[in-house]
Design a protein around this motif. Structure first.
Motif, PDB file in Angstrom:
ATOM      1  N   ILE A 194     -33.233  15.370   6.689  1.00  0.00           N
ATOM      2  CA  ILE A 194     -33.221  14.595   5.442  1.00  0.00           C
ATOM      3  C   ILE A 194     -31.816  14.570   4.842  1.00  0.00           C
ATOM      4  CG2 ILE A 194     -34.054  14.528   3.059  1.00  0.00           C
ATOM      5  CD1 ILE A 194     -36.705  15.713   4.088  1.00  0.00           C
ATOM      6  N   CYS A 195     -31.169  15.745   4.793  1.00  0.00           N
ATOM      7  CA  CYS A 195     -29.824  15.825   4.199  1.00  0.00           C
ATOM      8  C   CYS A 195     -28.848  14.889   4.904  1.00  0.00           C
ATOM      9  CB  CYS A 195     -29.303  17.259   4.269  1.00  0.00           C
ATOM     10  SG  CYS A 195     -30.147  18.393   3.157  1.00  0.00           S
ATOM     11  N   ARG A 196     -28.933  14.827   6.221  1.00  0.00           N
ATOM     12  CA  ARG A 196     -28.001  13.981   6.972  1.00  0.00           C
ATOM     13  C   ARG A 196     -28.335  12.502   6.811  1.00  0.00           C
ATOM     14  NH1 ARG A 196     -27.920  18.500  11.813  1.00  0.00           N
ATOM     15  NH2 ARG A 196     -26.197  19.710  10.901  1.00  0.00           N
ATOM     16  N   GLU A 197     -29.612  12.206   6.661  1.00  0.00           N
ATOM     17  CA  GLU A 197     -30.003  10.802   6.464  1.00  0.00           C
ATOM     18  C   GLU A 197     -29.576  10.289   5.093  1.00  0.00           C
ATOM     19  OE1 GLU A 197     -34.178  10.756   7.178  1.00  0.00           O
ATOM     20  OE2 GLU A 197     -33.989  10.829   9.366  1.00  0.00           O
ATOM     21  N   ILE A 198     -29.662  11.134   4.068  1.00  0.00           N
ATOM     22  CA  ILE A 198     -29.290  10.685   2.716  1.00  0.00           C
ATOM     23  C   ILE A 198     -27.861  11.099   2.366  1.00  0.00           C
ATOM     24  CG2 ILE A 198     -31.681  10.763   1.937  1.00  0.00           C
ATOM     25  CD1 ILE A 198     -31.032  13.337   0.426  1.00  0.00           C
ATOM     26  N   GLU A 199     -27.167  11.733   3.342  1.00  0.00           N
ATOM     27  CA  GLU A 199     -25.768  12.139   3.186  1.00  0.00           C
ATOM     28  C   GLU A 199     -25.575  13.095   2.002  1.00  0.00           C
ATOM     29  OE1 GLU A 199     -23.511   8.537   3.011  1.00  0.00           O
ATOM     30  OE2 GLU A 199     -23.726   8.139   5.150  1.00  0.00           O
ATOM     31  N   ASP A 200     -26.459  14.080   1.912  1.00  0.00           N
ATOM     32  CA  ASP A 200     -26.330  15.123   0.885  1.00  0.00           C
ATOM     33  C   ASP A 200     -25.654  16.329   1.535  1.00  0.00           C
ATOM     34  OD1 ASP A 200     -26.618  17.142  -1.010  1.00  0.00           O
ATOM     35  OD2 ASP A 200     -28.483  16.297  -1.778  1.00  0.00           O
ATOM     36  N   VAL A 201     -24.327  16.351   1.443  1.00  0.00           N
ATOM     37  CA  VAL A 201     -23.545  17.369   2.143  1.00  0.00           C
ATOM     38  C   VAL A 201     -23.748  18.751   1.525  1.00  0.00           C
ATOM     39  CG1 VAL A 201     -21.226  18.021   2.903  1.00  0.00           C
ATOM     40  CG2 VAL A 201     -21.837  15.614   2.706  1.00  0.00           C
ATOM     41  N   GLU A 202     -23.879  18.805   0.203  1.00  0.00           N
ATOM     42  CA  GLU A 202     -24.018  20.099  -0.468  1.00  0.00           C
ATOM     43  C   GLU A 202     -25.278  20.830   0.001  1.00  0.00           C
ATOM     44  OE1 GLU A 202     -24.667  22.061  -4.893  1.00  0.00           O
ATOM     45  OE2 GLU A 202     -24.937  19.913  -4.584  1.00  0.00           O
ATOM     46  N   VAL A 203     -26.423  20.147  -0.050  1.00  0.00           N
ATOM     47  CA  VAL A 203     -27.671  20.792   0.370  1.00  0.00           C
ATOM     48  C   VAL A 203     -27.639  21.069   1.871  1.00  0.00           C
ATOM     49  CG1 VAL A 203     -30.184  20.580   0.470  1.00  0.00           C
ATOM     50  CG2 VAL A 203     -28.953  19.740  -1.527  1.00  0.00           C
ATOM     51  N   GLU A 204     -26.988  20.204   2.639  1.00  0.00           N
ATOM     52  CA  GLU A 204     -26.849  20.449   4.079  1.00  0.00           C
ATOM     53  C   GLU A 204     -26.150  21.791   4.322  1.00  0.00           C
ATOM     54  OE1 GLU A 204     -24.688  18.558   8.067  1.00  0.00           O
ATOM     55  OE2 GLU A 204     -24.588  17.491   6.146  1.00  0.00           O
ATOM     56  N   GLY A 205     -25.100  22.063   3.551  1.00  0.00           N
ATOM     57  CA  GLY A 205     -24.396  23.338   3.699  1.00  0.00           C
ATOM     58  C   GLY A 205     -25.288  24.522   3.384  1.00  0.00           C
ATOM     59  N   ILE A 206     -26.110  24.389   2.330  1.00  0.00           N
ATOM     60  CA  ILE A 206     -27.040  25.467   1.962  1.00  0.00           C
ATOM     61  C   ILE A 206     -28.033  25.712   3.091  1.00  0.00           C
ATOM     62  CG2 ILE A 206     -28.891  26.117   0.370  1.00  0.00           C
ATOM     63  CD1 ILE A 206     -27.383  24.467  -1.791  1.00  0.00           C
ATOM     64  N   VAL A 207     -28.581  24.622   3.642  1.00  0.00           N
ATOM     65  CA  VAL A 207     -29.566  24.750   4.722  1.00  0.00           C
ATOM     66  C   VAL A 207     -28.929  25.406   5.947  1.00  0.00           C
ATOM     67  CG1 VAL A 207     -31.141  23.518   6.251  1.00  0.00           C
ATOM     68  CG2 VAL A 207     -30.856  22.741   3.892  1.00  0.00           C
ATOM     69  N   LEU A 208     -27.686  25.045   6.248  1.00  0.00           N
ATOM     70  CA  LEU A 208     -27.013  25.612   7.419  1.00  0.00           C
ATOM     71  C   LEU A 208     -26.809  27.122   7.280  1.00  0.00           C
ATOM     72  CD1 LEU A 208     -24.406  22.796   8.127  1.00  0.00           C
ATOM     73  CD2 LEU A 208     -26.206  23.558   9.697  1.00  0.00           C
ATOM     74  N   THR A 209     -26.498  27.593   6.068  1.00  0.00           N
ATOM     75  CA  THR A 209     -26.339  29.050   5.898  1.00  0.00           C
ATOM     76  C   THR A 209     -27.664  29.764   6.151  1.00  0.00           C
ATOM     77  OG1 THR A 209     -26.761  28.956   3.502  1.00  0.00           O
ATOM     78  CG2 THR A 209     -24.470  28.804   4.223  1.00  0.00           C
ATOM     79  N   ASN A 210     -28.765  29.144   5.726  1.00  0.00           N
ATOM     80  CA  ASN A 210     -30.072  29.768   5.949  1.00  0.00           C
ATOM     81  C   ASN A 210     -30.515  29.657   7.404  1.00  0.00           C
ATOM     82  OD1 ASN A 210     -30.414  30.559   3.233  1.00  0.00           O
ATOM     83  ND2 ASN A 210     -30.986  28.472   2.690  1.00  0.00           N
ATOM     84  N   LYS A 211     -30.121  28.566   8.053  1.00  0.00           N
ATOM     85  CA  LYS A 211     -30.447  28.448   9.478  1.00  0.00           C
ATOM     86  C   LYS A 211     -29.669  29.490  10.286  1.00  0.00           C
ATOM     87  CE  LYS A 211     -31.170  25.300  13.292  1.00  0.00           C
ATOM     88  NZ  LYS A 211     -31.123  23.922  13.815  1.00  0.00           N
ATOM     89  N   THR A 212     -28.464  29.822   9.824  1.00  0.00           N
ATOM     90  CA  THR A 212     -27.697  30.882  10.488  1.00  0.00           C
ATOM     91  C   THR A 212     -28.483  32.189  10.481  1.00  0.00           C
ATOM     92  OG1 THR A 212     -25.605  29.863   9.807  1.00  0.00           O
ATOM     93  CG2 THR A 212     -25.521  32.167  10.480  1.00  0.00           C
ATOM     94  N   GLU A 213     -29.097  32.514   9.329  1.00  0.00           N
ATOM     95  CA  GLU A 213     -29.899  33.742   9.243  1.00  0.00           C
ATOM     96  C   GLU A 213     -31.089  33.698  10.194  1.00  0.00           C
ATOM     97  OE1 GLU A 213     -30.988  35.394   5.530  1.00  0.00           O
ATOM     98  OE2 GLU A 213     -29.113  34.854   4.540  1.00  0.00           O
ATOM     99  N   LEU A 214     -31.719  32.531  10.291  1.00  0.00           N
ATOM    100  CA  LEU A 214     -32.857  32.388  11.206  1.00  0.00           C
ATOM    101  C   LEU A 214     -32.419  32.611  12.649  1.00  0.00           C
ATOM    102  CD1 LEU A 214     -35.703  31.504  12.113  1.00  0.00           C
ATOM    103  CD2 LEU A 214     -34.907  29.130  11.960  1.00  0.00           C
ATOM    104  N   VAL A 215     -31.330  31.966  13.045  1.00  0.00           N
ATOM    105  CA  VAL A 215     -30.868  32.075  14.432  1.00  0.00           C
ATOM    106  C   VAL A 215     -30.429  33.508  14.734  1.00  0.00           C
ATOM    107  CG1 VAL A 215     -29.242  31.175  16.126  1.00  0.00           C
ATOM    108  CG2 VAL A 215     -30.202  29.639  14.432  1.00  0.00           C
ATOM    109  N   LEU A 216     -29.836  34.174  13.730  1.00  0.00           N
ATOM    110  CA  LEU A 216     -29.481  35.587  13.901  1.00  0.00           C
ATOM    111  C   LEU A 216     -30.726  36.433  14.137  1.00  0.00           C
ATOM    112  CD1 LEU A 216     -26.702  36.358  11.255  1.00  0.00           C
ATOM    113  CD2 LEU A 216     -26.578  36.796  13.707  1.00  0.00           C
ATOM    114  N   ALA A 217     -31.776  36.157  13.367  1.00  0.00           N
ATOM    115  CA  ALA A 217     -33.029  36.905  13.526  1.00  0.00           C
ATOM    116  C   ALA A 217     -33.609  36.710  14.921  1.00  0.00           C
ATOM    117  CB  ALA A 217     -34.040  36.475  12.465  1.00  0.00           C
ATOM    118  N   LEU A 218     -33.369  35.533  15.505  1.00  0.00           N
ATOM    119  CA  LEU A 218     -33.858  35.248  16.856  1.00  0.00           C
ATOM    120  C   LEU A 218     -32.942  35.825  17.932  1.00  0.00           C
ATOM    121  CD1 LEU A 218     -34.952  31.536  16.282  1.00  0.00           C
ATOM    122  CD2 LEU A 218     -36.460  33.494  16.664  1.00  0.00           C
TER     123      LEU A 218
END
Length: 530
Positions: A194-218
């Protein structure tokens, strides 16, 4: 609302999504100035609310709060429940970011009532999202899930994709905490799309930091590094301190797991510094918690303990109960590691010295009794007890024949015995205790008048903990049987100690004297249970 104002607000929101903060602020300030002059109250309120959010996102709390408070004052006087709710929600966000969780929750709940009264579904969704974040922080994961689901219902009814992305992001974080990794990946990937489709860079950055935690957990460290790189690039482009601090913390986690402790420490310290500067205590606490693991892996236990205590204190202020419980577990593990080491040493000492069986444990109990009444900080007592338990560790190097000799010691034998303080200090020098126990071991035979050993220290030059330990050590020696005499009663031992003028710190001896009955009872309980 004035048509031109709506166009300017739409442009400001577009600038905000793309990270052009100054352009967004400039447009909102233009609306504020023109509406203030013309008296258009609705336009004025919208500009105040937008400016509050923009400055809050940039961690400028004082300005943010000023705008929200002014907006609430004007809206409340005008009976505008919808904008009053938005202003209170904004104040809640600001308080939350500063770690004032109780205050934030009060703002959110008051705002929720106004949002319901006004029928504003978008603001109610915003408030449900924020209440979910508070519940998650406090460890109420089921409560957080309910709030997030309510927020999602409101946003989906409105078709508000940016806010749907925010809820999916928070759901992904919650699902990661619950170890439901498949659902977490689905939520976070949906938010990113959604962030990339609506070009919301700020929220995209927030989501990426949380995805980093998920990938680390995996356990996928390569993917975690790639995701973190994306988040850091966005944080630098937007000059967003919160995002940058989160990314630096994630780099620290990645480097710790790839056995690069120096890089991990460097990035975590940068995260702590930045998060402290911009006022994000939750990031600071998380980074301290991670740094403690790095320091423990390098046997820098004193520094690790300091980091754990700092993290625990911050989480306590934030009322992050789940995180506090995790810190408590790590502190307990650290203590257990050292307690097992201390117990083994204590057994070694007492196995050699037949006349001091149970001496180390009793001295530790007596010393802690005095230390408690002398106001030693509670957090230090566990380490103080370990130091007291180890005070005679140097006797490991003294021959058993000398330790167990029934007759008088020769001058050479006495020198061997007296060296146990120095030997003990040397033995402990290689152990990274989190609390400084070595002065207790080295100096517990020093006298207040300077006639003790090994260094002839006097008065307050003798370490405080060693002064306490000396009293406990002498008392136990006098009340324990020896080959050459029967044990003294507590009152007899007290008289001997009173008559040994200059042996003890007078203030601490008074504390000991006043607590003698309790101290003796605690010692008897140990003897009876042995």
């Amino acid at each position: 609302m004035f048509h031109r104002t709506q166009l300017l607000l739409d442009r400001a929101e577009a600038h905000q999504r793309s990270g052009e903060w100054q352009s967004a602020i400039a447009l909102c300030e233009t609306i504020f100035e023109s509406s203030w002059r013309s008296g258009r109250i609705e336009d004025l309120l919208e500009s105040l609310l937008r400016l509050g959010l923009l400055y809050s996102a940039r961690s400028e709390r004082e300005l943010s709060d000023d705008y929200f408070q002014l907006a609430f004052l004007i809206a409340n006087r005008g009976g505008d429940d919808q904008r009053s709710a938005r202003a209170l929600n904004g104040l809640g966000i600001s308080s939350h970011r500063a770690g004032q969780i109780d205050l934030a929750q009060r703002y959110y709940l008051e705002a929720k009532l106004l949002a319901i009264a006004s029928g504003d579904r978008r603001t109610r969704g915003d408030i449900e999202l924020n209440l979910g974040i508070v519940a998650n922080l406090r460890g109420d994961l089921s409560g957080a899930l309910v709030h997030y689901e309510h927020a999602l219902i409101e946003y989906e009814a409105l078709g508000h994709r940016q806010r749907i992305a925010r809820v999916l992001n928070n759901l992904g974080m919650l699902q990661t905490d619950l170890e439901d990794y498949a659902s977490a990946a689905e939520s976070l990937d949906g938010a990113l799309q959604i962030c990339r489709e609506i070009e919301d860079v700020e929220v995209e950055g927030i989501v990426l930091t949380n995805k980093t935690e998920l990938v680390l957990a995996l356990g996928d460290l390569e993917a975690a590094r790639s995701t973190c790189d994306e988040a850091f690039e966005i944080s630098s482009r937007l000059d967003n301190g919160q995002l940058k601090a989160e990314a630096l913390k994630s780099y620290g986690c990645i480097y710790r797991r790839t056995d690069k402790p120096h890089l991990a420490e460097s990035h975590l310290l940068q995260a702590i510094q930045l998060a402290t500067e911009i006022g994000y205590p939750l990031i600071t606490a998380d980074a301290y918690r991670e740094l403690a693991l790095v320091l423990r892996s390098e046997q820098r236990n004193k520094e690790a303990l300091d980091c754990l205590n700092k993290a625990h204190g911050l989480f306590a202020v934030l009322q992050a109960r789940q995180a506090q419980a995790e810190i408590d577990q790590r502190l307990e593990q650290l203590q257990q590691d050292f307690l097992s080491l201390v117990a083994r040493w204590g057994e070694s000492i007492e196995a050699k010295d037949h006349y001091t069986r149970g001496h180390c444990q009793r001295v530790a109990e007596y010393a802690c009794c005095i230390a408690e009444r002398a106001n030693l900080p509670e957090g230090d007592l566990i380490w103080f007890r370990m130091g007291a338990f180890l005070h005679d560790v140097g006797k490991i190097e003294v021959p058993e024949a000398v330790l167990n000799k029934s007759g008088p010691l020769t001058p050479e034998e006495r020198k061997l015995i007296e060296r146990h303080t120095i030997v003990g200090d040397e033995i402990l020098s290689s152990i990274a205790f989190p609390w400084d126990v070595r002065p207790m071991v080295r100096s517990h035979h020093e006298r207040w008048d300077g006639r003790g050993y090994p260094d002839g220290l006097a008065g307050t030059d003798i370490p405080f903990a060693a002064r306490i330990l000396r009293i406990a050590d002498v008392f136990d020696a006098l009340t324990t049987a020896r080959s050459y005499r029967a044990p003294l009663t507590p009152s007899e031992a007290l008289n001997v100690m009173i008559n040994d003028v200059g042996a003890f710190d007078p203030r601490l001896f008074e504390v000991f004297h006043n607590s003698l009955n309790d101290l003796w009872n605690r010692g008897r309980q140990l003897m009876d249970s042995a």
